[in-house]
Design an enzyme around this catalytic site. Structure first.
Site, PDB file in Angstrom:
ATOM      1  N   GLU A 470      39.215  39.189  29.592  1.00  0.00           N
ATOM      2  CA  GLU A 470      39.293  39.036  31.052  1.00  0.00           C
ATOM      3  C   GLU A 470      38.327  40.039  31.666  1.00  0.00           C
ATOM      4  O   GLU A 470      37.202  39.715  31.949  1.00  0.00           O
ATOM      5  CB  GLU A 470      40.729  39.212  31.558  1.00  0.00           C
ATOM      6  CG  GLU A 470      41.569  37.981  31.222  1.00  0.00           C
ATOM      7  CD  GLU A 470      42.884  37.923  31.974  1.00  0.00           C
ATOM      8  OE1 GLU A 470      42.856  37.866  33.210  1.00  0.00           O
ATOM      9  OE2 GLU A 470      43.928  37.919  31.304  1.00  0.00           O
ATOM     10  N   GLU A 744      50.143  46.932  31.460  1.00  0.00           N
ATOM     11  CA  GLU A 744      50.234  45.729  32.281  1.00  0.00           C
ATOM     12  C   GLU A 744      51.690  45.308  32.489  1.00  0.00           C
ATOM     13  O   GLU A 744      52.112  44.984  33.587  1.00  0.00           O
ATOM     14  CB  GLU A 744      49.479  44.589  31.593  1.00  0.00           C
ATOM     15  CG  GLU A 744      49.604  43.255  32.300  1.00  0.00           C
ATOM     16  CD  GLU A 744      48.747  42.183  31.659  1.00  0.00           C
ATOM     17  OE1 GLU A 744      48.536  42.256  30.431  1.00  0.00           O
ATOM     18  OE2 GLU A 744      48.273  41.282  32.384  1.00  0.00           O
TER      19      GLU A 744
HETATM   20  C1  BGC Z   1      45.524  39.582  34.944  1.00  0.00           C
HETATM   21  C2  BGC Z   1      46.247  40.199  36.117  1.00  0.00           C
HETATM   22  C3  BGC Z   1      46.195  39.212  37.234  1.00  0.00           C
HETATM   23  C4  BGC Z   1      47.009  38.022  36.793  1.00  0.00           C
HETATM   24  C5  BGC Z   1      47.231  36.984  37.827  1.00  0.00           C
HETATM   25  C6  BGC Z   1      46.312  38.390  34.546  1.00  0.00           C
HETATM   26  O1  BGC Z   1      45.818  37.749  33.437  1.00  0.00           O
HETATM   27  O2  BGC Z   1      45.314  40.477  33.917  1.00  0.00           O
HETATM   28  O3  BGC Z   1      46.238  41.486  36.276  1.00  0.00           O
HETATM   29  O4  BGC Z   1      46.438  39.697  38.485  1.00  0.00           O
HETATM   30  O5  BGC Z   1      46.508  37.496  35.598  1.00  0.00           O
HETATM   31  O6  BGC Z   1      47.392  35.725  37.329  1.00  0.00           O
END
Ligand code: BGC
Length: 892
Positions: A470, A744
């Site tokens: 990402e 996270e």
């Molecule tokens: C990200 C996040 C993001 C979220 C929203 C994730 O895969 O890492 O931090 O805000 O998706 O869908």
């Protein structure tokens, strides 16, 4: 004796190659007598030879302003250099301060017509969806004798990522230039001073070039290649100015050649493969090599605006030595750097020609192995093949970065010699501004982890994470983290650059992509509340923290378009109750594979955000003197708030989603109608937190707000219980599990040391660390009372068994700090107020804040009544029984 110092223009750290034609100047005053303020200032400006104005002038202005003041009447022209000095008068003194040190400001190329060069490419059209190698472009040219050269500049950018070398030496120290912007709209160029690197006569210039963000794989769900184009190319303009003031553009376009770089493959997610046997020798031997002619790609093919940077570049910031090195049963070496970082390894070793070492990276270990599952589609493996130089070889990857704390090197040649492997920390080179500490080491460690997660995720733009497939500019993450980011680092430049991309990628109907720059990889294109709201929240936050109205002026149209977009979705009702939402993302109650499945109604979140964005937009309109717009958006805000109350709040103050997030939104976004509703909602919030046993039950939306919500209803001690909880899920749980960054998920690592089974599990996301903003403002008590900290508010809320807390911040006016200590029944506070600023200090039991002028102050007041807030219900003391006084400390 007072001095003027810290001159800067706009939000630049170093104003070299800037894009502003009329840069505004800021300074700070230090060593002034307590309470003194500036009454006038004088600027002395020397303009360069290209100037339309007199070469030298000075202006004296009767004004207390020291921030973002205009300097020039006639704007800068391209390439122009000016130096500015400042001095000021304090109070009624006839004597000014001494002149400050001179600040040199140099403009970049301000007009598209300044660009005379075209793009040149070693690979003009490669449509393969796979990892590719890097290229070296080179050109040989003759320069005029160095004694005739006043200065030489390279202006450069690329489709891809690039490094420049001149005559065997590196040009500049930026990494991964030109960084990542919305390349279809805005492509950044960099300016380099190469005066000292030019040789008399023959010069050889090289550019290393790789796919980077432009052509490499980006995004999740398998990702996408060639996102911005199928070419890989560089745009480079070399200009030499001779002492007579003549600027000559060295004509290079038709003499560029290229060859494969010794980098056989490289990608940001994949890692880098370098074969040193293929290293290209420097001239004159390089002439013997087979070079192919590069293809010229006219600039007109690419419509993106070429823009100067707003923020600092990405650099290697520091190197970490391993805290442990271990020989694995497999024979490989394992390194623990003791810190989760964004960056890369660097090593020195002697190896035989053709010998290859393999470098693998991971954030955590699982079952005593590198845990690579969370990296998903980002293998993060580097390979280096030795050329066989007997004196040894040093290497670090050039065009990739990884998110890691642990690394393993397989096939290390011979014994490991201490110091031969380091971890290089890589991120945007921002200046640290904000610090915080308390008597509680676990809380301090959490704060440090937040700082690291910010560093690791500010790699040219604010991202979600630095390790997996990402590393994207997720809007919701920086929406909640913005206030913390603005305190910890001077991050305004980086963030305004990214905000320009948000505006550029906003759809015609005002929709804001959920991450920016947007990559089409199967994620819903509809904007989610809390994410799209970054278009309003972040400019507002930056205005509050810097006092720079121009940020609002620049973003106003984007802010307005977002609120209009949502207003249209609600069909004028103010109730946002349809369509895609992320809701209170990562509510701990949500199953690992359904992170959006939160206990809080997603449309309650959406409508609350709509109301808040409309309020902030109306305020922004007010600041900008746009009265009609202000009235208009106040109405929209009123409608949304009414819809929120109608749909989600009972007349008595209960909420439809009986959750911490719902109530926190209602309280902090000021959505309730009556004091009684606030009282009922507050009491319910306290009940919910108590019933949970003081663990977290909020996701991305509720977490940044809950402590403020509790404090706003007088339940600061409940907030402390939540904040100091160490049981999962809680902020400090990760710290007790050895985290060095913010995770996270609350439980990215489960208590048994295994990794959360969710496929989305990062150990380096800053979002849940947004609560540090509360810690700065409420625990230490350092807050702004007026935009840009022109006036500060000092209102510490001691509690949680803390015996001391402190925060300091390099505000635009200079350093401000608050630190308090419990001394028996008293609180001893030291306060530093910068020159030009006044502080409102809230003293328990006193109706009005005490006002303190600039200078250092020591204040004491009774600690027992450190708040006038009503006592919350008594709570059990669940944490840190040994530390200081047991909670609750505030009242009762
Ligand atoms: C990200 C996040 C993001 C979220 C929203 C994730 O895969 O890492 O931090 O805000 O998706 O869908």
């Amino acid at each position: 004796m007072a001095r003027v110092t810290g001159l800067t223009v706009e939000h630049h750290r170093v104003p070299f190659g800037i894009g502003e034609r009329s840069p505004r100047l800021s300074w700070t005053i230090v060593d002034a007598a307590p309470g003194q303020t500036q009454t006038a200032y004088e600027l002395r400006v020397v303009r360069g030879p290209l100037s339309p104005e007199p070469a030298k002038f000075s202006v004296k202005v009767t004004s207390g302003a020291s921030q973002l003041v205009p300097v020039l009447v006639t704007p800068l022209s391209s390439r122009e250099q000016i130096t500015i000095e400042a001095r000021c008068w304090l109070d009624d003194s006839d004597e000014p301060t001494p002149w400050s040190e001179a600040l040199t400001v140099e403009a970049g190329l301000l007009d598209p017509t300044d660009w005379k060069s075209d793009f040149v490419s070693p690979s003009p059209d490669d449509r393969r969806a796979e990892v590719r190698g890097a290229h070296v472009l080179r050109t040989v040219f003759d320069a005029v004798p160095s004694d005739q050269i006043a200065r030489a500049r390279i202006y450069a950018t690329a489709h891809g990522v690039y490094d420049i070398e001149l005559n065997g030496g590196r040009v500049g120290d930026q990494l991964l230039a030109p960084g990542w912007t919305s390349y279809t709209h805005r492509l950044r160029y960099q300016t380099y001073d190469v005066t000292a690197q030019l040789a008399d006569g023959r010069n050889e210039l090289r550019v290393w070039l790789a796919d980077g963000w432009y052509r490499g794989k980006l995004g999740f769900n398998g990702g996408r290649w060639n996102n911005y184009g199928t070419d890989l190319s560089v745009l480079l303009q070399l200009e030499i100015t001779t002492h007579d003031g003549v600027v000559a553009v060295v004509d290079l376009d038709d003499v560029w050649q290229h060859a494969p770089a010794p980098i056989a493959s490289v990608g940001l997610y994949e890692g880098e493969e370098h074969d040193a046997r293929d290293d290209i020798p420097w001239s004159p031997d390089s002439d013997a090599l087979e070079w192919a002619a590069a293809v010229r790609l006219p600039r007109s093919l690419f419509p993106a605006a070429l823009v100067a940077p707003d923020g600092p570049p990405v650099r290697a910031i520091e190197e970490l030595a391993p805290v442990s090195v271990e020989r694995r049963p497999s024979g490989g070496l394992r390194f623990d750097f003791g810190q989760n970082i964004s960056g890369k390894l660097a090593f020195t070793a002697v190896g035989p020609a053709g010998h290859t070492v393999v470098l693998r990276h991971a954030e955590v270990l699982e079952d005593d192995e590198l845990a690579s599952r969370p990296l998903r589609g980002a293998p993060s493996v580097d390979r280096y093949t030795f050329a066989g130089h007997p004196e040894g070889e040093s290497w670090t990857p050039r065009f990739t970065f990884h998110g890691f704390r642990y690394a393993e090197i397989d096939n290390w040649p011979g014994d490991y010699a201490e110091g031969s492997v380091r971890a290089v920390v890589v991120h945007s080179d921002m200046e640290r501004t904000g610090y915080f500490e308390t008597s509680n080491p676990t809380l301090d460690k959490f704060h440090e982890n937040v700082v690291w997660s910010m560093r690791d995720n500010f790699l040219d733009l604010p991202t979600d994470c630095p390790q997996r497939d990402e590393r994207l500019g997720w809007t919701g993450d920086i929406q909640v983290f913005g206030p913390a980011a603005a305190f910890l680092y001077r991050s305004t430049g980086t963030l305004i650059s990214w905000m320009r991309d948000v505006a550029a990628e906003q759809a015609a109907d005002g929709a804001v992509p959920n991450f920016v720059p947007w990559i089409e990889c199967g994620f819903p294109a509809d904007s989610a509340a809390g994410w799209g709201d970054v278009a309003v929240f972040l400019p507002w936050t930056l205005y509050e923290r810097t006092g720079d109205r121009a940020i609002l002026a620049t973003q106003f149209d984007s802010m307005r378009r977002w609120v209009d977009h949502v207003a249209a979705l609600t069909r004028g009702t103010g109730l946002w109750n349809k369509g895609f939402q992320l809701g209170d993302w990562l509510d701990p109650a949500a199953p690992p594979e359904r992170p959006d499945d939160s206990r809080t109604d997603r449309y309650l979140v959406a409508t609350a955000y709509h109301a808040r964005s409309a309020v902030l937009l109306a305020r922004a309109a007010g600041v900008l003197g746009k009265d009609a717009e202000r009235t208009h958006y106040e109405k929209i805000a009123g409608r949304a708030r009414a819809a929120f109350l109608r749909e989600f709040v009972s007349p008595s103050g209960r909420l439809v989603s009986d959750t911490e997030t719902a109530i926190s939104l209602a309280l902090v976004f000021e959505l309730l109608d009556t004091e009684e509703q606030r009282r009922v909602a507050g009491a319910r919030l306290v009940d919910l937190v108590e019933d949970s046993g003081y663990v977290i039950r909020t996701g991305f939306i509720g977490t940044p707000l809950i402590c403020d919500a509790l404090a706003s209803v007088g339940a600061t001690d409940v907030a402390y219980h939540l904040l100091l909880q160490t049981k999962n899920p809680s902020w400090l749980y990760a710290v007790t599990m050895g985290a060095t960054t913010v995770w996270e998920r609350w439980d990215s690592m489960l208590p048994d040391g295994s990794i959360n089974p969710g496929e989305m599990t990062s150990f380096n996301h800053y979002s849940l660390g947004a609560v540090v903003d509360f810690m700065h403002r409420r625990i230490a008590g350092l807050d702004f009372a007026e935009p840009g900290y022109r006036r500060i508010r000092v209102d510490p809320h001691p509690g949680g068994g803390l015996t001391s807390a402190a925060a300091r911040l390099a505000t635009p006016y200079g350093e401000a700090s608050v630190s308090w200590r419990r001394e028996g029944r008293e609180l001893a506070m030291s306060l530093v107020v910068p020159t030009g600023v006044e502080a409102d200090v809230v003293v328990p039991g006193e109706v009005r804040p005490r006002v303190f002028r600039s200078g250092s102050h020591d204040i004491r007041f009774p600690a027992r009544s450190a708040t006038t807030d009503p006592a919350p219900k008594r709570v059990r003391n669940l944490h840190n029984p040994d530390e200081g006084e047991p909670a609750p400390l505030l009242a009762g």
